[in-house]
Write a protein that holds these residues in place. Structure first.
Motif, PDB file in Angstrom:
ATOM      1  N   UNK A 141      -2.837  64.927 -25.813  1.00 24.98           N
ATOM      2  CA  UNK A 141      -3.151  64.084 -27.157  1.00 24.98           C
ATOM      3  C   UNK A 141      -4.679  64.866 -27.569  1.00 24.98           C
ATOM      4  N   UNK A 142      -5.516  65.042 -26.508  1.00 25.87           N
ATOM      5  CA  UNK A 142      -6.521  65.705 -26.998  1.00 25.87           C
ATOM      6  C   UNK A 142      -6.583  67.154 -27.324  1.00 25.87           C
ATOM      7  N   UNK A 143      -5.838  68.000 -26.629  1.00 25.45           N
ATOM      8  CA  UNK A 143      -5.483  69.344 -27.020  1.00 25.45           C
ATOM      9  C   UNK A 143      -4.738  69.625 -28.262  1.00 25.45           C
ATOM     10  N   UNK A 144      -4.082  68.657 -28.729  1.00 28.53           N
ATOM     11  CA  UNK A 144      -3.245  69.020 -29.806  1.00 28.53           C
ATOM     12  C   UNK A 144      -3.888  68.303 -31.077  1.00 28.53           C
ATOM     13  N   UNK A 191     -11.304  65.467 -30.460  1.00 28.16           N
ATOM     14  CA  UNK A 191     -11.507  64.098 -29.988  1.00 28.16           C
ATOM     15  C   UNK A 191     -11.761  63.995 -28.539  1.00 28.16           C
ATOM     16  N   UNK A 192     -12.403  64.994 -27.968  1.00 30.52           N
ATOM     17  CA  UNK A 192     -12.484  65.022 -26.405  1.00 30.52           C
ATOM     18  C   UNK A 192     -13.738  64.076 -26.043  1.00 30.52           C
ATOM     19  N   UNK A 219      -9.051  56.664 -25.007  1.00 28.64           N
ATOM     20  CA  UNK A 219      -7.782  56.718 -25.150  1.00 28.64           C
ATOM     21  C   UNK A 219      -7.004  56.045 -24.010  1.00 28.64           C
ATOM     22  N   UNK A 220      -7.878  55.620 -22.778  1.00 31.08           N
ATOM     23  CA  UNK A 220      -7.437  55.100 -21.677  1.00 31.08           C
ATOM     24  C   UNK A 220      -7.417  53.398 -21.804  1.00 31.08           C
ATOM     25  N   UNK A 221      -8.429  53.045 -22.643  1.00 32.19           N
ATOM     26  CA  UNK A 221      -8.899  51.645 -22.383  1.00 32.19           C
ATOM     27  C   UNK A 221      -8.789  50.870 -23.799  1.00 32.19           C
TER      28      UNK A 221
END
Length: 196
Positions: free
Chosen positions: A168-171, A176-177, A183-185
């Motif tokens: 998700x971050x790469x695309x 959004x790094x 993204x996890x919480x």
């Protein structure tokens, strides 16, 4: 779809191959119609006449019965491609068509579209024809990278799997790094929007 309506197809009882076939036929038909309309300057160029094939014949190598039915619908007075004065509408005057593919890995996985796909064409060129593609999935790693790289707007919700978060971050269209932990919480209803 061409008249600005919403068509919602419940594919829950379909196999992945059936979903792929249905979605591909709809997408290819819409995309071919738009390409034919963009290549034409008049309704006659689009539809052809008795002796001369039209752009629709060139762009839609479909079964004759389908092609003839589409020509019949397009030549009618209430055709979404016909302006009030009977002329051919410009692509920019047509309703935008957005094809939404939910649970996208069943249709957009690299193995299924390895020999080319209308979805790749739409992701690359769809904007100039007024056709958009929306991809919905929790499994980004299972979607063709050629399609993912062309998406302009991403809405990322909570992802528990580290590989999915990394993808998700790469695309994402923007960086959004810094939000990788979010993204996890994130909770229900929370999302990160990135757009080019």
């Amino acid at each position: 779809l061409e008249c600005g309506r919403v068509l919602d197809v419940d594919t829950t009882l379909m196999t992945e191959v059936e979903q792929f076939l249905l979605t591909t036929v709809v997408a290819r038909t819409i995309f071919a119609l738009r390409k034919a309309a963009k290549s034409s300057s008049t309704m006659e160029e689009l539809l052809g006449n008795g002796d001369t094939p039209g752009e629709i014949d060139r762009h839609l190598p479909a079964q004759d019965s389908l092609k003839n039915r589409l020509k019949e619908l397009l030549s009618s007075n209430n055709s979404p491609y016909r302006a009030a004065d009977g002329s051919l509408k410009k692509i920019t005057d047509l309703s935008a068509v957005n094809i939404v593919i939910e649970e996208a890995p069943s249709i957009l996985n690299p193995a299924r579209i390895r020999f080319g796909s209308v979805f790749r064409d739409i992701s690359r060129q769809g904007r100039k024809f007024g056709v958009g593609l929306t991809v919905v999935s929790q499994q980004i790693t299972e979607i063709d990278n050629g399609i993912l790289s062309q998406l302009n707007t991403e809405i990322s919700m909570a992802l528990g799997n580290e590989d999915e978060r990394r993808s998700a971050i790469q695309t994402a269209s923007n960086d959004i790094f810094p939000f990788r932990r979010e993204l996890q919480v994130m909770g229900v209803g929370q999302a990160i929007l990135s757009a080019s």
